[in-house]
Design an enzyme around this catalytic site. Structure first.
Site, PDB file in Angstrom:
ATOM      1  N   GLY A 185      22.560 133.014  43.148  1.00 32.54           N
ATOM      2  CA  GLY A 185      21.102 132.944  43.045  1.00 32.54           C
ATOM      3  C   GLY A 185      20.459 134.293  42.813  1.00 32.54           C
ATOM      4  O   GLY A 185      19.350 134.548  43.281  1.00 32.54           O
ATOM      5  N   ALA A 186      21.138 135.174  42.066  1.00 36.25           N
ATOM      6  CA  ALA A 186      20.619 136.534  41.869  1.00 36.25           C
ATOM      7  C   ALA A 186      19.696 136.652  40.665  1.00 36.25           C
ATOM      8  O   ALA A 186      19.342 137.766  40.277  1.00 36.25           O
ATOM      9  CB  ALA A 186      21.780 137.518  41.725  1.00 36.25           C
ATOM     10  N   ASN A 187      19.291 135.525  40.080  1.00 40.77           N
ATOM     11  CA  ASN A 187      18.410 135.621  38.913  1.00 40.77           C
ATOM     12  C   ASN A 187      16.944 135.814  39.301  1.00 40.77           C
ATOM     13  O   ASN A 187      16.104 136.040  38.432  1.00 40.77           O
ATOM     14  CB  ASN A 187      18.577 134.400  37.987  1.00 40.77           C
ATOM     15  CG  ASN A 187      18.363 133.089  38.703  1.00 40.77           C
ATOM     16  OD1 ASN A 187      18.015 133.083  39.890  1.00 40.77           O
ATOM     17  ND2 ASN A 187      18.585 131.994  38.016  1.00 40.77           N
ATOM     18  N   GLY A 204      14.041 136.491  43.047  1.00 44.54           N
ATOM     19  CA  GLY A 204      13.783 136.471  44.477  1.00 44.54           C
ATOM     20  C   GLY A 204      14.741 137.268  45.335  1.00 44.54           C
ATOM     21  O   GLY A 204      15.117 138.398  45.020  1.00 44.54           O
ATOM     22  N   GLY A 251      17.911 136.888  46.042  1.00 49.89           N
ATOM     23  CA  GLY A 251      19.205 137.204  45.460  1.00 49.89           C
ATOM     24  C   GLY A 251      19.142 138.404  44.538  1.00 49.89           C
ATOM     25  O   GLY A 251      20.030 139.271  44.559  1.00 49.89           O
ATOM     26  N   SER A 310      17.608 129.870  57.252  1.00 49.52           N
ATOM     27  CA  SER A 310      16.152 129.806  57.198  1.00 49.52           C
ATOM     28  C   SER A 310      15.600 129.573  58.589  1.00 49.52           C
ATOM     29  O   SER A 310      16.283 129.029  59.471  1.00 49.52           O
ATOM     30  CB  SER A 310      15.715 128.667  56.273  1.00 49.52           C
ATOM     31  OG  SER A 310      14.350 128.354  56.421  1.00 49.52           O
ATOM     32  N   TYR A 340      16.283 119.500  53.841  1.00 47.65           N
ATOM     33  CA  TYR A 340      16.406 120.957  53.703  1.00 47.65           C
ATOM     34  C   TYR A 340      16.750 121.595  55.049  1.00 47.65           C
ATOM     35  O   TYR A 340      17.639 122.448  55.151  1.00 47.65           O
ATOM     36  CB  TYR A 340      15.099 121.533  53.171  1.00 47.65           C
ATOM     37  CG  TYR A 340      15.096 123.049  53.092  1.00 47.65           C
ATOM     38  CD1 TYR A 340      15.842 123.715  52.127  1.00 47.65           C
ATOM     39  CD2 TYR A 340      14.352 123.811  53.987  1.00 47.65           C
ATOM     40  CE1 TYR A 340      15.841 125.102  52.054  1.00 47.65           C
ATOM     41  CE2 TYR A 340      14.344 125.200  53.923  1.00 47.65           C
ATOM     42  CZ  TYR A 340      15.087 125.840  52.956  1.00 47.65           C
ATOM     43  OH  TYR A 340      15.092 127.213  52.899  1.00 47.65           O
TER      44      TYR A 340
END
Length: 315
Positions: free
Chosen positions: A25-27, A29, A31, A156, A181
């Site tokens: 998820g580094a694309n 935010g 990440g 979270s 979630y």
């Protein structure tokens, strides 16, 4: 957990040259900010992404702010166990060790129940099972790291607001967008604690820690993925939610600090949980986080591990 402490990423900059780090998820935010923090310290980055276009944009941003960055994109869809296995195999072609693994990518609160390619409820499948399987496939590379690879799984504040519904893990009988979630984030905490326990018991050369970003103002809310707020219901709620995160929370860069703390701080301990130190753990410098009661149940952690191993065929 010990006394509360303060720690700023800028004040602790270990030299990571020669080390390899993988961030899901580094694309965007958290990440992306975690990847930047690792790149500035000299780590070689492997960045698995589902959306190549967004991945390339993130790669450009990393290289523009850190010209010396060594970063490689890899394809990964955490909603497919086949894709997870294929990605892990590609990682093995790029490196013979993995020093840091940050399990960050996730989805949150789609209004309607959705399933992964393998028939799992999307949030449980991506947030927990996808990362469980990825970590299992990458375990030999993590153990090959001289000091043992560090696995940081991002949970979270929402993790403490539900339980694991073993009688309906996939929310087939009753689906609550935010409830599913919360369950997936609690699963992240239980996975971390059980991974740390099993690593110690079996002599695996790896470390397992968890972290949360507090209320971080990232694009996650536009995708229905807020850190601990109810799922957006429309444009008005989306806008209000973003304003709340910006006013009461902190930036994505600050939100990524607990992730980097868990991965890099010499005081971070296996099986422990890290987050912001401000009121309600919504913002502030990183340090020990409160572990909710539901995440302290060793029997639930063991049971979840056994179920996850059976569902994914990994570990």
């Amino acid at each position: 957990m010990g006394a509360r402490q303060t720690w700023r990423v800028d004040a602790s900059r270990p030299d990571l040259r020669g080390q390899v780090a993988l961030v899901t998820g580094a694309n965007s935010g958290l990440g992306l900010q975690a990847a930047l923090g690792l790149a500035h310290r000299g780590a070689r980055l492997l960045l698995p992404v589902r959306d190549t276009r967004r991945g390339l944009a993130a790669l450009d941003q990393i290289r523009s702010t850190c010209p010396q960055a060594d970063a490689t994109l890899l394809p990964l869809d955490l909603a497919s166990l086949r894709s997870v296995a294929d990605c892990a195999a590609l990682v093995g072609e790029h490196t013979d060790r993995l020093d840091i693994l940050i399990n960050n990518a996730g989805v949150m609160a789609p209004t309607r129940r959705r399933e992964t390619a393998d028939g799992f409820e999307l949030q449980f499948g991506v947030n927990h099972l996808g990362h469980f399987a990825l970590t299992g496939h990458l375990r030999p590379l993590l153990e090959a790291a001289p000091q043992g690879g560090v696995v940081v799984t991002v949970a979270s504040l929402a993790a403490g607001r539900n339980t694991i519904h073993f009688d309906d893990l996939q929310s087939r009988h009753r689906y609550s967008p935010f409830g599913a979630y919360q369950q997936s984030k609690l699963a992240n905490l239980l996975f971390t604690q059980e991974l740390a326990r099993r690593a110690g018991e079996n002599g695996w050369n790896l470390h397992a820690r968890a972290a949360h970003p507090g209320w971080a103002a990232t694009s996650i809310i536009h995708n229905g993925q807020a850190a601990s707020l109810p799922a957006p219901l429309g444009a008005i709620e989306d806008t209000l939610g973003t304003i709340v995160l910006r006013v009461l929370g902190q930036s994505a860069a600050r939100g990524a600090e607990p992730l980097l703390f868990a991965a890099l701080s010499p005081t971070a301990r296996d099986g422990d949980y890290y987050g912001p130190q401000g009121m309600g753990e919504r913002r502030g410098p990183p340090g020990p986080a409160h572990v909710p009661a539901a995440a302290r149940k060793a029997s639930a952690a063991t049971r979840l591990w056994d179920v996850s191993e059976r569902l994914t065929g990994v570990f």
